[in-house]
Scaffold this active site. Structure first.
Site, PDB file in Angstrom:
ATOM      1  CG  ASN A 244      -1.547   1.124   1.560  1.00  8.56           C
ATOM      2  OD1 ASN A 244      -1.537   1.931   0.819  1.00  8.56           O
ATOM      3  ND2 ASN A 244      -2.013   1.155   2.623  1.00  8.56           N
ATOM      4  CD1 TRP A 245       3.073   1.207  -3.036  1.00  8.57           C
ATOM      5  CD2 TRP A 245       3.450   2.466  -4.702  1.00  8.57           C
ATOM      6  NE1 TRP A 245       5.053   0.015  -4.447  1.00  8.57           N
ATOM      7  CE2 TRP A 245       4.392   1.186  -5.029  1.00  8.57           C
ATOM      8  CE3 TRP A 245       3.447   3.572  -5.437  1.00  8.57           C
ATOM      9  CZ2 TRP A 245       4.776   1.565  -6.396  1.00  8.57           C
ATOM     10  CZ3 TRP A 245       3.875   3.272  -6.764  1.00  8.57           C
ATOM     11  CH2 TRP A 245       4.842   2.153  -7.793  1.00  8.57           C
ATOM     12  CE  LYS A 246       0.785   3.180   5.114  1.00  4.22           C
ATOM     13  NZ  LYS A 246      -0.027   3.683   6.169  1.00  4.22           N
TER      14      LYS A 246
ATOM     15  CG  HIS B 168      -6.117   2.039   5.657  1.00  2.30           C
ATOM     16  ND1 HIS B 168      -5.419   3.139   5.862  1.00  2.30           N
ATOM     17  CD2 HIS B 168      -4.553   0.978   5.418  1.00  2.30           C
ATOM     18  CE1 HIS B 168      -4.073   3.113   6.138  1.00  2.30           C
ATOM     19  NE2 HIS B 168      -3.849   1.215   5.474  1.00  2.30           N
TER      20      HIS B 168
ATOM     21  CD  GLU C 144      -3.305   5.488   6.836  1.00  4.32           C
ATOM     22  OE1 GLU C 144      -3.061   5.761   5.275  1.00  4.32           O
ATOM     23  OE2 GLU C 144      -2.300   5.194   7.636  1.00  4.32           O
TER      24      GLU C 144
ATOM     25  CD  GLU D  56      -3.426  -2.431   6.530  1.00  2.00           C
ATOM     26  OE1 GLU D  56      -2.559  -2.216   6.644  1.00  2.00           O
ATOM     27  OE2 GLU D  56      -4.455  -1.703   7.031  1.00  2.00           O
TER      28      GLU D  56
ATOM     29  N   GLY E   8       1.818   1.716  10.651  1.00  4.28           N
ATOM     30  CA  GLY E   8       2.694   3.252  10.865  1.00  4.28           C
ATOM     31  C   GLY E   8       3.700   3.431  12.034  1.00  4.28           C
TER      32      GLY E   8
ATOM     33  CB  SER F 209       5.458  -1.500  12.023  1.00  2.00           C
ATOM     34  OG  SER F 209       4.272  -0.162  12.245  1.00  2.00           O
TER      35      SER F 209
ATOM     36  N   GLY G 235       2.672  -1.455   4.201  1.00  2.00           N
ATOM     37  CA  GLY G 235       2.477   0.509   3.853  1.00  2.00           C
ATOM     38  C   GLY G 235       4.285   0.547   3.967  1.00  2.00           C
ATOM     39  N   GLY G 236       4.522   1.756   5.038  1.00  2.00           N
ATOM     40  CA  GLY G 236       5.919   1.797   4.391  1.00  2.00           C
ATOM     41  C   GLY G 236       7.158   0.689   3.934  1.00  2.00           C
TER      42      GLY G 236
HETATM   43  C1  PEP Z   1      -1.108   0.432   5.841  1.00  2.00           C
HETATM   44  O1  PEP Z   1      -0.238   1.541   5.569  1.00  2.00           O
HETATM   45  O2  PEP Z   1      -1.503  -0.327   5.283  1.00  2.00           O
HETATM   46  C2  PEP Z   1      -0.189  -0.518   6.837  1.00  2.00           C
HETATM   47  C3  PEP Z   1       0.433  -1.771   7.200  1.00  2.00           C
HETATM   48  O3  PEP Z   1       1.151   0.367   7.107  1.00  2.00           O
HETATM   49  P1  PEP Z   1       2.610   0.292   7.378  1.00  2.00           P
HETATM   50  O4  PEP Z   1       3.075  -1.333   6.567  1.00  2.00           O
HETATM   51  O5  PEP Z   1       3.047   1.463   7.339  1.00  2.00           O
HETATM   52  O6  PEP Z   1       2.205   0.035   9.070  1.00  2.00           O
END
Ligand code: PEP
Length: 255
Positions: free
Chosen positions: A24-26, A107, A109, A178, A184, A220, A241-242
């Protein structure tokens, strides 16, 4: 690659379920950085199936850069409506036009910053399916909810309108657990914490005859913790994500 029903083609993994790692590039990226990242992913042949969910403006770039590779792509949100006066929204048929296979819905967010309700998330999943996309339905509790012992009850509440769509629909979805407190933050759920919730999700899915679908963990995830998470019986892969923005790290998660 024809991305239609990509998720139904694979068969090699945990409990007969394919390991799936979705990035997930956000709201990150630009044409130049994306080109380098996609070029690094393109020749990859990891053990897991991999996919990237990119910002809307870069769907065409992803489609072009990944054409003919085993890496599939998708979007991070979709409208519950197929067309009409919904300024700023993007419909599932539009995503299909770009060759999307996947779309994230719900998601955390989007739930927290855009007020998306459990019912709206289910409506988006339904719209995605109607257009031939695979929705990745995200669920997860906040830290306060976990500390109050409410984690599983929150997940069940979030899933309820999705399950109400029925087994035939749910069998074409992916669920991503999640925990909000792990996204994050660098704070990953332990494999045991994640497995406990994944097992509860599996039980809820089993209850309607959809227990065979993939349940991903997100929060994470890095190369250093992926293997221990994936060793759990109900963790079928990851939503990343990251770490999805660094090709080598992402590929080591999927290795
Ligand atoms: C996400 O945004 O779905 C996510 C899991 O982010 P991260 O891996 O950065 O925690």
């Amino acid at each position: 690659m024809n991305q239609t029903n990509v998720n139904q083609t694979a068969t090699n993994a945990t409990g007969g379920r394919t390991r799936l790692v979705i990035g997930n590039w956000k709201m990150h990226g630009n044409l130049a950085d994306n080109a380098a990242l996609l070029a690094a992913l393109r020749p990859a042949n990891p053990a897991a199936r991999i996919a990237v969910c990119v910002p809307f403006p870069y769907l065409a770039q992803a489609a072009q850069a990944l054409a003919g590779s085993t890496v599939t792509w998708g979007a991070q949100d979709v409208s519950a409506h197929s067309h009409g006066a919904y300024t700023g929204e993007v419909s599932a048929p539009m995503l299909k036009d770009f060759g999307c296979a996947w779309v994230l819905v719900g998601h955390s967010e989007r739930r927290s910053m855009h007020g998306e309700s459990d019912q709206l998330v289910a409506d988006k999943a339904k719209a995605a399916l109607a257009a031939g996309l695979t929705p990745v339905v995200c669920v997860g509790e906040s830290l306060a909810e976990r500390d109050a012992g409410q984690a599983i009850a929150v997940i069940q509440r979030q899933l309820a309108p999705v399950l109400a769509l029925g087994a035939q629909s749910v069998c074409q979805m992916v669920i991503a657990y999640e925990p909000v407190w792990a996204i994050g933050t660098g704070r990953t759920a332990t494999p045991e914490q994640a497995q406990e919730v994944h097992a509860a999700i599996r039980a809820a899915l089993d209850g309607i005859g959809a227990g065979g679908i993939q349940i991903l963990y997100g929060g994470s995830v890095k190369a250093a913790n992926a293997a221990s998470l994936f060793s759990m019986p109900d963790i079928d892969g990851a939503l990343v994500g990251g770490a999805a923005l660094v090709a080598d790290e992402f590929l080591r998660i999927a290795a």
